[in-house]
Design a protein around this motif. Structure first.
Motif, PDB file in Angstrom:
ATOM      1  N   GLY A  79       0.783  -1.234   0.000  1.00 31.81           N
ATOM      2  CA  GLY A  79       0.000   0.000   0.000  1.00 31.81           C
ATOM      3  C   GLY A  79       0.813   1.283   0.000  1.00 31.81           C
ATOM      4  O   GLY A  79       0.245   2.365   0.131  1.00 31.81           O
ATOM      5  N   LYS A  80       2.115   1.187  -0.150  1.00 34.24           N
ATOM      6  CA  LYS A  80       2.957   2.385  -0.181  1.00 34.24           C
ATOM      7  C   LYS A  80       2.811   3.097  -1.521  1.00 34.24           C
ATOM      8  O   LYS A  80       2.488   2.479  -2.531  1.00 34.24           O
ATOM      9  N   PRO A  81       3.087   4.408  -1.544  1.00 33.76           N
ATOM     10  CA  PRO A  81       3.054   5.115  -2.833  1.00 33.76           C
ATOM     11  C   PRO A  81       4.178   4.623  -3.746  1.00 33.76           C
ATOM     12  O   PRO A  81       5.115   3.972  -3.289  1.00 33.76           O
ATOM     13  N   ILE A  82       4.058   4.963  -5.017  1.00 31.16           N
ATOM     14  CA  ILE A  82       5.064   4.568  -6.001  1.00 31.16           C
ATOM     15  C   ILE A  82       5.787   5.823  -6.480  1.00 31.16           C
ATOM     16  O   ILE A  82       5.176   6.707  -7.064  1.00 31.16           O
ATOM     17  N   PHE A  83       7.083   5.880  -6.212  1.00 33.62           N
ATOM     18  CA  PHE A  83       7.913   6.987  -6.650  1.00 33.62           C
ATOM     19  C   PHE A  83       8.895   6.468  -7.701  1.00 33.62           C
ATOM     20  O   PHE A  83       9.432   5.369  -7.573  1.00 33.62           O
ATOM     21  N   VAL A  84       9.129   7.298  -8.708  1.00 33.11           N
ATOM     22  CA  VAL A  84      10.108   6.990  -9.746  1.00 33.11           C
ATOM     23  C   VAL A  84      10.974   8.228  -9.944  1.00 33.11           C
ATOM     24  O   VAL A  84      10.453   9.337 -10.088  1.00 33.11           O
ATOM     25  N   ALA A  85      12.291   8.028  -9.938  1.00 32.56           N
ATOM     26  CA  ALA A  85      13.220   9.133 -10.191  1.00 32.56           C
ATOM     27  C   ALA A  85      13.583   9.149 -11.668  1.00 32.56           C
ATOM     28  O   ALA A  85      13.760   8.098 -12.285  1.00 32.56           O
ATOM     29  N   LEU A  86      13.662  10.338 -12.202  1.00 37.55           N
ATOM     30  CA  LEU A  86      14.033  10.512 -13.601  1.00 37.55           C
ATOM     31  C   LEU A  86      14.881  11.767 -13.702  1.00 37.55           C
ATOM     32  O   LEU A  86      14.406  12.866 -13.385  1.00 37.55           O
ATOM     33  N   ASN A  87      16.136  11.585 -14.069  1.00 36.51           N
ATOM     34  CA  ASN A  87      17.066  12.703 -14.219  1.00 36.51           C
ATOM     35  C   ASN A  87      17.200  13.517 -12.927  1.00 36.51           C
ATOM     36  O   ASN A  87      17.237  14.741 -12.960  1.00 36.51           O
ATOM     37  N   GLY A  88      17.205  12.834 -11.779  1.00 41.78           N
ATOM     38  CA  GLY A  88      17.407  13.491 -10.497  1.00 41.78           C
ATOM     39  C   GLY A  88      16.155  14.031  -9.841  1.00 41.78           C
ATOM     40  O   GLY A  88      16.199  14.527  -8.721  1.00 41.78           O
ATOM     41  N   VAL A  89      15.025  13.964 -10.504  1.00 44.32           N
ATOM     42  CA  VAL A  89      13.748  14.453  -9.976  1.00 44.32           C
ATOM     43  C   VAL A  89      12.873  13.245  -9.665  1.00 44.32           C
ATOM     44  O   VAL A  89      12.790  12.312 -10.452  1.00 44.32           O
ATOM     45  N   ILE A  90      12.211  13.280  -8.496  1.00 44.57           N
ATOM     46  CA  ILE A  90      11.380  12.144  -8.083  1.00 44.57           C
ATOM     47  C   ILE A  90       9.909  12.497  -8.268  1.00 44.57           C
ATOM     48  O   ILE A  90       9.434  13.533  -7.800  1.00 44.57           O
ATOM     49  N   TYR A  91       9.197  11.615  -8.949  1.00 46.32           N
ATOM     50  CA  TYR A  91       7.774  11.802  -9.261  1.00 46.32           C
ATOM     51  C   TYR A  91       6.951  10.770  -8.515  1.00 46.32           C
ATOM     52  O   TYR A  91       7.373   9.626  -8.354  1.00 46.32           O
ATOM     53  N   ASP A  92       5.753  11.168  -8.109  1.00 46.64           N
ATOM     54  CA  ASP A  92       4.800  10.236  -7.508  1.00 46.64           C
ATOM     55  C   ASP A  92       3.919   9.709  -8.635  1.00 46.64           C
ATOM     56  O   ASP A  92       3.059  10.422  -9.154  1.00 46.64           O
ATOM     57  N   VAL A  93       4.131   8.457  -9.026  1.00 48.83           N
ATOM     58  CA  VAL A  93       3.389   7.848 -10.128  1.00 48.83           C
ATOM     59  C   VAL A  93       2.302   6.897  -9.615  1.00 48.83           C
ATOM     60  O   VAL A  93       1.809   6.062 -10.369  1.00 48.83           O
ATOM     61  N   SER A  94       1.931   7.067  -8.353  1.00 43.23           N
ATOM     62  CA  SER A  94       0.932   6.178  -7.742  1.00 43.23           C
ATOM     63  C   SER A  94      -0.383   6.175  -8.501  1.00 43.23           C
ATOM     64  O   SER A  94      -1.098   5.173  -8.501  1.00 43.23           O
ATOM     65  N   SER A  95      -0.720   7.279  -9.166  1.00 46.99           N
ATOM     66  CA  SER A  95      -1.977   7.349  -9.911  1.00 46.99           C
ATOM     67  C   SER A  95      -1.986   6.382 -11.099  1.00 46.99           C
ATOM     68  O   SER A  95      -3.052   6.062 -11.628  1.00 46.99           O
ATOM     69  N   LYS A  96      -0.829   5.911 -11.505  1.00 46.51           N
ATOM     70  CA  LYS A  96      -0.738   4.951 -12.613  1.00 46.51           C
ATOM     71  C   LYS A  96      -0.116   3.648 -12.125  1.00 46.51           C
ATOM     72  O   LYS A  96       0.785   3.089 -12.761  1.00 46.51           O
ATOM     73  N   ALA A  97      -0.629   3.138 -11.011  1.00 45.25           N
ATOM     74  CA  ALA A  97      -0.119   1.887 -10.443  1.00 45.25           C
ATOM     75  C   ALA A  97      -0.246   0.730 -11.423  1.00 45.25           C
ATOM     76  O   ALA A  97       0.552  -0.204 -11.381  1.00 45.25           O
ATOM     77  N   LYS A  98      -1.216   0.816 -12.339  1.00 40.56           N
ATOM     78  CA  LYS A  98      -1.365  -0.270 -13.317  1.00 40.56           C
ATOM     79  C   LYS A  98      -0.171  -0.345 -14.269  1.00 40.56           C
ATOM     80  O   LYS A  98       0.057  -1.365 -14.906  1.00 40.56           O
ATOM     81  N   PHE A  99       0.626   0.742 -14.347  1.00 37.00           N
ATOM     82  CA  PHE A  99       1.839   0.736 -15.164  1.00 37.00           C
ATOM     83  C   PHE A  99       3.107   0.572 -14.332  1.00 37.00           C
ATOM     84  O   PHE A  99       4.034  -0.109 -14.743  1.00 37.00           O
ATOM     85  N   TYR A 100       3.152   1.232 -13.156  1.00 34.86           N
ATOM     86  CA  TYR A 100       4.385   1.281 -12.364  1.00 34.86           C
ATOM     87  C   TYR A 100       4.335   0.472 -11.074  1.00 34.86           C
ATOM     88  O   TYR A 100       5.316   0.423 -10.354  1.00 34.86           O
ATOM     89  N   GLY A 101       3.209  -0.149 -10.766  1.00 38.53           N
ATOM     90  CA  GLY A 101       3.080  -0.925  -9.546  1.00 38.53           C
ATOM     91  C   GLY A 101       3.744  -2.285  -9.653  1.00 38.53           C
ATOM     92  O   GLY A 101       4.199  -2.695 -10.725  1.00 38.53           O
ATOM     93  N   PRO A 102       3.790  -3.014  -8.541  1.00 38.64           N
ATOM     94  CA  PRO A 102       4.394  -4.355  -8.541  1.00 38.64           C
ATOM     95  C   PRO A 102       3.722  -5.261  -9.577  1.00 38.64           C
ATOM     96  O   PRO A 102       2.500  -5.331  -9.660  1.00 38.64           O
ATOM     97  N   GLY A 103       4.529  -5.907 -10.403  1.00 34.69           N
ATOM     98  CA  GLY A 103       4.014  -6.820 -11.420  1.00 34.69           C
ATOM     99  C   GLY A 103       3.530  -6.149 -12.696  1.00 34.69           C
ATOM    100  O   GLY A 103       3.160  -6.828 -13.647  1.00 34.69           O
ATOM    101  N   ALA A 104       3.537  -4.815 -12.758  1.00 37.00           N
ATOM    102  CA  ALA A 104       3.077  -4.091 -13.947  1.00 37.00           C
ATOM    103  C   ALA A 104       4.196  -4.003 -14.983  1.00 37.00           C
ATOM    104  O   ALA A 104       5.354  -4.318 -14.698  1.00 37.00           O
TER     105      ALA A 104
END
Length: 163
Positions: A79-104
């Motif tokens: 249930g934790k949020p999903i963060f992805v770093a890109l070029n030194g900046v960290i984004y909250d991609v939790s709204s697209k868990a179907k793409f960035y979540g576990p097993g996606a």
């Protein structure tokens, strides 16, 4: 002044509209597709810096600098949020868990620095774990800039990568 059709967008794009222009003795040469992309990359980078500064101000309680180890906790598991770093900046991609979540499809990037993987369009775990970008080709840099543009337009910034 006269009205002429002017291109809006990259060379080859079909979007044209009538715009008032002044006729000059020497008109500047049209931008090549590469020049247009590079100017867009600079614009996207400036936009990213401005958005990063606003995120720091607006989310001072939520905004944080993360190490790679701290970032790994935000992978969408338990249930934790999903963060992805890109070029030194960290984004909250939790709204697209179907793409960035576990097993996606892009789940391996959750809680990681995705700069190399997305820039090289690689899903190899070696590219996800390797932060190196000094060997990027022009094509890799162009790909990375497109991903940065997508992330900027879709996801809130929650921090910067410290490492």
């Amino acid at each position: 002044q006269s009205r002429v059709l002017a291109r809006v967008g990259p060379p080859g794009a079909p979007s044209l509209r009538r715009m008032p222009t002044r006729v000059h003795a020497r008109s500047p040469a049209p931008l090549s597709r590469r020049s247009w992309l590079l100017s867009g990359s600079m614009g996207a980078s400036l936009f990213a810096l401005n958005k990063l500064a606003r995120a720091e101000e607006d989310n001072s309680k939520l905004y944080k600098d993360y190490t790679r180890k701290e970032l790994q906790k935000f992978d969408g598991k338990d249930g934790k949020p999903i963060f992805v770093a890109l070029n030194g900046v960290i984004y909250d991609v939790s709204s697209k868990a179907k793409f960035y979540g576990p097993g996606a499809i892009y789940g391996m990037f959750g809680g990681q620095d995705a700069t190399r993987g997305l820039g090289k369009m690689s899903m190899d775990i070696q590219d996800v774990e390797n932060p190196r970008v000094d060997d990027f080709t022009d094509k890799d840099r162009e790909s990375l800039q497109k991903w940065i543009g997508r992330f900027e337009s879709k996801y809130p910034i929650v921090g910067k990568l410290k490492d």
